[in-house]
Design an enzyme around this catalytic site. Structure first.
Site, PDB file in Angstrom:
ATOM      1  N   LYS A 207       1.011  -1.013   0.077  1.00 51.82           N
ATOM      2  CA  LYS A 207       0.093  -0.111   0.001  1.00 51.82           C
ATOM      3  C   LYS A 207       0.863   0.987  -0.058  1.00 51.82           C
ATOM      4  O   LYS A 207       0.646   2.033  -0.856  1.00 51.82           O
ATOM      5  CB  LYS A 207      -0.965  -0.074   1.282  1.00 51.82           C
ATOM      6  CG  LYS A 207      -1.735   1.348   1.397  1.00 51.82           C
ATOM      7  CD  LYS A 207      -2.878   0.958   2.470  1.00 51.82           C
ATOM      8  CE  LYS A 207      -3.616   2.462   2.586  1.00 51.82           C
ATOM      9  NZ  LYS A 207      -4.483   2.226   3.678  1.00 51.82           N
ATOM     10  N   GLU A 213      10.489  -4.767   4.396  1.00 45.68           N
ATOM     11  CA  GLU A 213      10.501  -6.144   3.988  1.00 45.68           C
ATOM     12  C   GLU A 213      10.131  -6.288   2.632  1.00 45.68           C
ATOM     13  O   GLU A 213      10.763  -7.075   1.807  1.00 45.68           O
ATOM     14  CB  GLU A 213       9.572  -7.044   5.021  1.00 45.68           C
ATOM     15  CG  GLU A 213       9.975  -7.135   6.261  1.00 45.68           C
ATOM     16  CD  GLU A 213       9.205  -6.224   7.105  1.00 45.68           C
ATOM     17  OE1 GLU A 213       8.934  -4.929   6.568  1.00 45.68           O
ATOM     18  OE2 GLU A 213       8.839  -6.369   8.646  1.00 45.68           O
ATOM     19  N   GLY A 269      -4.932  -2.245   4.859  1.00 47.37           N
ATOM     20  CA  GLY A 269      -4.195  -3.310   4.528  1.00 47.37           C
ATOM     21  C   GLY A 269      -4.816  -4.653   4.741  1.00 47.37           C
ATOM     22  O   GLY A 269      -4.976  -5.437   3.796  1.00 47.37           O
ATOM     23  N   ARG A 270      -5.426  -4.857   5.937  1.00 44.52           N
ATOM     24  CA  ARG A 270      -5.911  -6.152   6.215  1.00 44.52           C
ATOM     25  C   ARG A 270      -7.584  -6.281   5.559  1.00 44.52           C
ATOM     26  O   ARG A 270      -8.051  -7.120   5.866  1.00 44.52           O
ATOM     27  CB  ARG A 270      -5.791  -5.989   7.651  1.00 44.52           C
ATOM     28  CG  ARG A 270      -6.549  -4.857   8.421  1.00 44.52           C
ATOM     29  CD  ARG A 270      -6.326  -5.143   9.947  1.00 44.52           C
ATOM     30  NE  ARG A 270      -6.637  -3.906  10.576  1.00 44.52           N
ATOM     31  CZ  ARG A 270      -5.937  -2.742  10.793  1.00 44.52           C
ATOM     32  NH1 ARG A 270      -4.715  -2.717  10.380  1.00 44.52           N
ATOM     33  NH2 ARG A 270      -6.448  -1.581  11.604  1.00 44.52           N
ATOM     34  N   GLU A 355      -4.936  -6.888  14.689  1.00 44.12           N
ATOM     35  CA  GLU A 355      -4.361  -5.587  14.408  1.00 44.12           C
ATOM     36  C   GLU A 355      -5.456  -4.566  14.330  1.00 44.12           C
ATOM     37  O   GLU A 355      -5.346  -3.474  14.675  1.00 44.12           O
ATOM     38  CB  GLU A 355      -3.809  -5.748  12.769  1.00 44.12           C
ATOM     39  CG  GLU A 355      -2.721  -4.313  12.646  1.00 44.12           C
ATOM     40  CD  GLU A 355      -1.960  -4.664  11.024  1.00 44.12           C
ATOM     41  OE1 GLU A 355      -2.447  -4.362  10.440  1.00 44.12           O
ATOM     42  OE2 GLU A 355      -0.596  -5.005  11.470  1.00 44.12           O
ATOM     43  N   HIS A 386      -6.202 -33.563  17.059  1.00 38.69           N
ATOM     44  CA  HIS A 386      -5.294 -34.217  17.444  1.00 38.69           C
ATOM     45  C   HIS A 386      -3.908 -33.715  18.130  1.00 38.69           C
ATOM     46  O   HIS A 386      -2.797 -34.095  18.267  1.00 38.69           O
ATOM     47  CB  HIS A 386      -4.757 -35.284  16.317  1.00 38.69           C
ATOM     48  CG  HIS A 386      -5.651 -36.158  15.894  1.00 38.69           C
ATOM     49  ND1 HIS A 386      -5.963 -37.302  16.563  1.00 38.69           N
ATOM     50  CD2 HIS A 386      -6.588 -35.971  14.934  1.00 38.69           C
ATOM     51  CE1 HIS A 386      -6.919 -38.125  15.816  1.00 38.69           C
ATOM     52  NE2 HIS A 386      -7.327 -37.010  14.913  1.00 38.69           N
TER      53      HIS A 386
HETATM   54  O1  F6P Z   1       2.216  -4.270   9.865  1.00 41.38           O
HETATM   55  C1  F6P Z   1       1.583  -3.037   9.659  1.00 41.38           C
HETATM   56  C2  F6P Z   1       1.265  -2.793   8.356  1.00 41.38           C
HETATM   57  O2  F6P Z   1       1.149  -1.482   7.907  1.00 41.38           O
HETATM   58  C3  F6P Z   1       0.020  -3.447   8.069  1.00 41.38           C
HETATM   59  O3  F6P Z   1      -1.217  -3.047   8.211  1.00 41.38           O
HETATM   60  C4  F6P Z   1      -0.027  -3.878   6.395  1.00 41.38           C
HETATM   61  O4  F6P Z   1      -0.982  -4.570   5.962  1.00 41.38           O
HETATM   62  C5  F6P Z   1       1.476  -4.064   6.326  1.00 41.38           C
HETATM   63  O5  F6P Z   1       2.068  -3.447   7.177  1.00 41.38           O
HETATM   64  C6  F6P Z   1       2.140  -3.979   4.995  1.00 41.38           C
HETATM   65  O6  F6P Z   1       1.902  -2.618   4.608  1.00 41.38           O
HETATM   66  P1  F6P Z   1       2.314  -2.155   3.105  1.00 41.38           P
HETATM   67  O7  F6P Z   1       0.978  -2.823   2.063  1.00 41.38           O
HETATM   68  O8  F6P Z   1       2.028  -0.811   3.060  1.00 41.38           O
HETATM   69  O9  F6P Z   1       3.566  -2.614   2.492  1.00 41.38           O
END
Ligand code: F6P
Length: 543
Positions: A207, A213, A269-270, A355, A386
């Site tokens: 987003k 990451e 995002g979620r 979240e 199990h």
């Molecule tokens: O973990 C925090 C967060 O902002 C989430 O809400 C979001 O889904 C995720 O990081 C990834 O964010 P982005 O889509 O901006 O990379």
């Protein structure tokens, strides 16, 4: 300052009621009302929801719905659907429901024709998906794309991977997807090591397009791709597309905005799977199936938007969660899909629920005086049976559990599905009714073993059954939980749509990164524990 919900008559009445029914067993409630199992149910689109095995009476439901009215749940729902800026800490509308509005609907928010924008992107996604699926989109060396690698994390990963797995039976174009999320280099290594760059398409989903990451993984993917094909940057356009709200950053990364699919700041995002974030799912199952999923979401949205609280299934389930969290001291909530294809559903729900409702101040910033936000967890049945069900059956914790199943399997192999479903029915009945001391004794159990074999029962469950796992019922299930979360947030008067709590760790990781590489020996004002750990790390890493 808003009124503390615990001071309302409605909350106090629930508190008293909780004390009054604490000793009541589900055995008694079912014995007293032969129709309970049919009465305490609801239907939303294709989902049949049986909440009769919950620790509630008719009075509980009446009191909970009164609480919903007290906090003006219906008005809050209306405000969300209308695009009011209910995400107050970010001053944003919350309009994931607009992502699944039909083409002929109309919604203008902040001067934008939201529906037209949504469908313009969906159409671009569909056109692109068709090209890739038909093979008319070719890679740099002229080969067809056979593997899509989705790079993203959190909402930019969990929704797509969950839906891709859930809709495995609907993949029909020979395109398989992989999902890279973790910045642990083993993730992208393992997901690319056996791939041919010439037939691989990367969908970089973020987003903000600033997530550490995702950018680290996307940069590695670019290096891997160019090295693997001995290509120059012109190959990027054939092998990278982006999904983001931030065009400038996408451009800066080197992806042509022509190859970008946008969405909007009013999609959290979620909540973003039904936006362009679901592109990898569309590539795998096709635009038509994707639209069926959106229609499934929309059917539940309409129910939530229009039904009075007494018959509003997501609202009732949200209220039940509040009941357990605030009045019966439950801290966790199990989600147990009896569907192997839903194996990532609990993980997906963890972000959606935790979240969203992991907050401890109300909308006006006042610390809450009550519990918010359960820990959601789970695994598909029967595997969970199990593993951890023992604790649910005979442990000391109260763990409300949702059991989700489908009457018709995606693959019908003899009577296997019936055996599978017999477990679904058996578990909820065993949890509710257990086995008494007398029953265990009557089986001739040695006296010293009797207490160990008694099953207390009275463990609450909700059963959710749909005819079949399809794109539509998947969309329905997701929307159901989205609106459960919304209802809980409304009662708790918190903002389910921000996530400030994850920011500090991100900032600190960025500050610490240079201290790990060896270029900066000085650890500055890092606390003694962290400093010692970093020194050990650097030594072992040879830095
Ligand atoms: O973990 C925090 C967060 O902002 C989430 O809400 C979001 O889904 C995720 O990081 C990834 O964010 P982005 O889509 O901006 O990379």
């Amino acid at each position: 300052m808003a009124v503390d919900v615990t001071t309302t008559d409605e909350w106090q009445a629930l508190r008293k009621h909780a004390e009054a029914i604490r000793g009541t067993h589900l055995r008694e409630l079912f014995a007293a009302d032969g129709r309970r199992g049919e009465r305490l149910t609801g239907d939303v689109a294709d989902l049949h929801v049986d909440y009769s095995k919950n620790l509630v009476t008719d009075e509980t439901i009446t009191l909970l719905t009164a609480l919903a009215k007290k906090v003006r749940l219906a008005d809050r729902i209306t405000a969300m659907f209308a695009g009011e800026h209910i995400n107050s800490t970010e001053d944003r509308a919350v309009l994931h429901t607009a992502l699944r509005l039909p083409r002929d609907a109309s919604l203008v928010v902040d001067g934008q024709d939201v529906v037209a924008g949504v469908h313009a992107v969906l159409d671009r996604m569909a056109a692109f998906a068709q090209r890739v699926r038909s093979g008319s989109w070719r890679g740099y060396t002229g080969e067809r794309i056979t593997t899509v690698v989705n790079i993203g994390i959190g909402g930019s990963d969990l929704g797509p991977v969950m839906a891709y797995e859930a809709l495995k039976a609907y993949r029909d174009a020979g395109i398989s997807c992989r999902f890279v999320s973790n910045i642990d280099p083993t993730d992208i290594h393992d997901k690319t090591v056996d791939l041919d760059p010439a037939t691989t398409l990367f969908v970089v989903v973020s987003k903000t397009f600033s997530t550490q990451e995702t950018l680290a993984n996307a940069n590695q993917a670019r290096r891997w791709l160019l090295a693997g094909m001995d290509a120059d940057d012109s190959a990027i356009a054939r092998h990278f597309v982006a999904v983001s709200t931030n065009e400038q950053r996408v451009r800066d990364f080197g992806i042509d905005p022509e190859n970008m699919f946008g969405f909007w700041d009013w999609v959290g995002g979620r909540y973003s799977l039904p936006s362009a974030v679901g592109l990898s799912v569309m590539l795998a199952v096709g635009p038509e199936r994707f639209r069926e999923m959106l229609a499934g979401y929309h059917a539940v949205d309409e129910h939530f938007r229009t039904m009075p609280v007494e018959r509003n299934v997501p609202a009732l389930l949200g209220l039940l969660n509040v009941w357990y969290t605030d009045f019966l001291e439950a801290q966790t909530h199990a989600v147990l899909p009896y569907s192997q294809y839903l194996h990532r559903f609990p993980a997906y729900l963890q972000q959606l629920t935790m979240e969203s409702n992991g907050k401890s101040v109300t909308l006006d910033g006042t610390p809450v005086t009550y519990r918010t936000g359960e820990i959601f967890w789970g695994e598909p049945g029967t595997n969970g049976q199990h593993a951890f069900y023992q604790l649910i059956h005979q442990g000391t914790l109260l763990i409300p559990a949702d059991f989700i199943a489908f009457s018709r399997p995606n693959h019908d192999l003899g009577d296997m599905h019936d055996l599978f479903m017999s477990n679904f029915f058996a578990q909820t009945a065993a949890l509710a009714f257990g086995r008494t001391k007398e029953q265990v004794e009557a089986e001739g159990t040695p006296a010293d073993v009797v207490p160990h074999r008694v099953m207390p029962g009275n463990h609450p469950t909700t059963s959710i059954i749909a005819p079949k796992l399809t794109p539509s019922t998947l969309g329905q299930l997701i929307a159901l939980y989205e609106h459960i979360v919304f209802t809980e947030g409304a009662i708790w008067d918190i903002n389910p749509f921000d996530q400030w709590g994850v920011e500090l760790g991100k900032v600190m990781a960025n500050q610490l990164a240079p201290k790990l590489t060896g270029s900066t020996a000085d650890l500055g004002d890092v606390d003694s524990s962290t400093a010692a750990l970093i020194r050990r790390y650097r030594q072992q890493r040879g830095r």
